[in-house]
Scaffold this motif. Structure first.
Motif, short mmCIF file in Angstrom:
data_model
loop_
_atom_site.label_atom_id
_atom_site.label_comp_id
_atom_site.label_asym_id
_atom_site.label_seq_id
_atom_site.Cartn_x
_atom_site.Cartn_y
_atom_site.Cartn_z
N ALA A 239 46.39 46.57 40.68
CA ALA A 239 45.67 46.53 39.42
C ALA A 239 45.59 45.09 38.93
O ALA A 239 46.56 44.34 39.04
N GLU A 240 44.45 44.72 38.40
CA GLU A 240 44.26 43.36 37.92
C GLU A 240 43.19 43.33 36.83
O GLU A 240 42.52 44.34 36.57
N LEU A 241 43.04 42.17 36.22
CA LEU A 241 42.03 41.97 35.19
C LEU A 241 40.78 41.36 35.82
O LEU A 241 40.87 40.46 36.66
N ALA A 242 39.62 41.83 35.40
CA ALA A 242 38.38 41.20 35.81
C ALA A 242 38.30 39.81 35.19
O ALA A 242 38.68 39.61 34.03
N VAL A 243 37.83 38.85 35.97
CA VAL A 243 37.60 37.50 35.46
C VAL A 243 36.24 37.05 35.95
O VAL A 243 35.79 37.42 37.04
N PRO A 244 35.53 36.23 35.16
CA PRO A 244 34.20 35.78 35.56
C PRO A 244 34.25 35.03 36.89
O PRO A 244 35.13 34.20 37.11
N GLY A 245 33.32 35.35 37.76
CA GLY A 245 33.22 34.68 39.04
C GLY A 245 34.05 35.32 40.15
O GLY A 245 33.92 34.93 41.30
N ALA A 246 34.90 36.29 39.79
CA ALA A 246 35.72 36.96 40.82
C ALA A 246 34.82 37.71 41.79
O ALA A 246 33.82 38.32 41.39
N VAL A 247 35.16 37.64 43.06
CA VAL A 247 34.37 38.29 44.11
C VAL A 247 35.28 39.26 44.88
O VAL A 247 36.40 38.90 45.24
N TYR A 248 34.79 40.46 45.09
CA TYR A 248 35.53 41.48 45.84
C TYR A 248 34.68 41.94 47.01
O TYR A 248 33.49 42.25 46.85
N GLN A 249 35.29 42.01 48.17
CA GLN A 249 34.64 42.63 49.32
C GLN A 249 35.14 44.08 49.38
O GLN A 249 36.31 44.32 49.61
N VAL A 250 34.25 45.00 49.13
CA VAL A 250 34.63 46.41 49.02
C VAL A 250 34.43 47.09 50.36
O VAL A 250 33.34 47.02 50.94
#
Length: 250
Positions: A239-250
Motif C-alpha cells: 500500500a502506498e500514496l499516489a504521487v504526481p508523476g508516479a508510473v506503474y507497470q500493471v
C-alpha cells in the motif's frame, strides 16, 4: 498496461499536485481517467496535447472534470492542422451541458460535441480501444462511476469518488492495482455516501483481495500519512500514496 499519476489531490489542487487525473496506456492507446483542476498542464509533462485517444470522467464535480474546458480550447481553436476530430468522452449524463455551462461562452450550444464525442456512462461492460472496461455506480451525491480496466490478463480499478460501497468491492475483486480514494480521516469525518477514509479504503482492498493499493484523492488539509497507516492497519498487501508523476507497470 502503464499507469501514470497525472494529478492526485482531492477537492482542490495542492502546491504539489493537480487534482485527479490518471493516464492509462497499452498498445499505443492512451486513455485518461478524469481531468481535474490543473491536470491539463501536468498531462503535457507526459504526452502531447493531441495524443489522447479517449477520456473517462468518473463524475462531473470540478476536481474531476473542469480542465476539460481548457482542453476544449486546445482542440476547438487549434489552427496548426485545423480543428481536432472528436475524441470519445465517456461521462455521466449531462456532461456536455455541464461543460458548456462551465465554459460559459462557447460559439454554440453544440460546440463541445464538435471536439468531444460524448458517451453516456451506465453500469456495464464495454471496450475502449484495446481495453476491456467495466463500470459501476459509486456512493456519491452525484452520478459517479468506478471503472475497472483490463488488458492482457492484467487489471486496474479506479474508485472515482465514493463512500462505503459493495459495488466497489465487486468491481475491484482480484484486481492487480487498486487506485482508491481516501479523502476523509478515520474518526474525524463521518458523512455517509461521500468519501472513504484510509481505513475504509484499506478494508475495501482487503475484501476485494487486490494485489496493490494506491491511495489517492487526498485533499491538502488531510494527513496523507495517517490515512496510509490506517489503510495498512487493515490491508496486508502493498500500500502506498499516489504521487504526481508516479508510473506503474500493471
Amino acid at each position: 498496461m502503464k499507469l501514470t499519476v497525472v494529478g492526485c489531490s482531492g477537492s482542490f489542487p495542492s502546491a504539489e499536485s493537480a487534482c485527479s487525473s490518471y493516464l492509462v496506456e497499452a498498445d499505443g492507446f492512451r486513455l485518461l481517467l478524469d481531468m481535474g483542476n490543473g491536470a491539463l498542464g501536468e498531462l503535457q509533462r507526459h504526452i502531447g496535447l493531441y495524443d489522447l485517444d479517449a477520456i473517462f470522467l468518473s463524475h462531473l464535480h470540478a476536481d474531476h472534470c473542469i480542465d476539460m474546458c481548457g482542453y476544449f480550447v486546445a482542440r476547438y481553436y487549434r489552427h496548426d492542422g485545423g480543428r481536432c476530430d472528436a475524441i470519445p468522452v465517456y461521462a455521466p449524463e449531462g456532461a456536455e451541458q455541464r461543460l458548456t455551462t462551465a465554459y460559459a461562452d462557447t460559439p454554440s450550444d453544440k460546440s463541445m460535441s464538435e471536439v468531444f464525442d460524448f458517451h453516456v456512462l451506465k453500469p456495464g461492460a464495454f471496450d475502449i480501444g484495446p481495453f476491456s472496461v467495466r463500470t459501476e455506480k459509486m456512493a456519491h451525491p452525484v452520478d459517479t462511476f468506478g471503472i475497472r480496466v483490463e488488458h492482457g490478463g492484467r487489471s486496474l480499478t479506479y474508485s472515482g469518488d465514493t463512500g462505503v460501497s459493495d459495488p466497489l468491492v465487486e468491481l475491484a475483486d482480484g484486481t492487480d492495482l487498486f487506485l482508491c480514494e481516501a479523502a476523509f480521516t478515520h474518526g474525524k469525518e463521518d458523512i455517509p455516501d461521500l468519501h472513504l477514509n484510509g481505513r475504509e479504503a484499506g478494508a475495501h482492498a482487503a475484501r476485494a483481495g487486490v494485489g496493490r493499493l494506491v491511495l489517492t484523492h487526498i485533499p491538502p488539509w488531510t494527513d496523507a500519512e495517517r490515512n496510509l497507516a490506517d489503510a495498512r492497519a487493515v490491508y496486508g498487501g502493498p500500500a502506498e500514496l499516489a504521487v504526481p508523476g508516479a508510473v506503474y507497470q500493471v
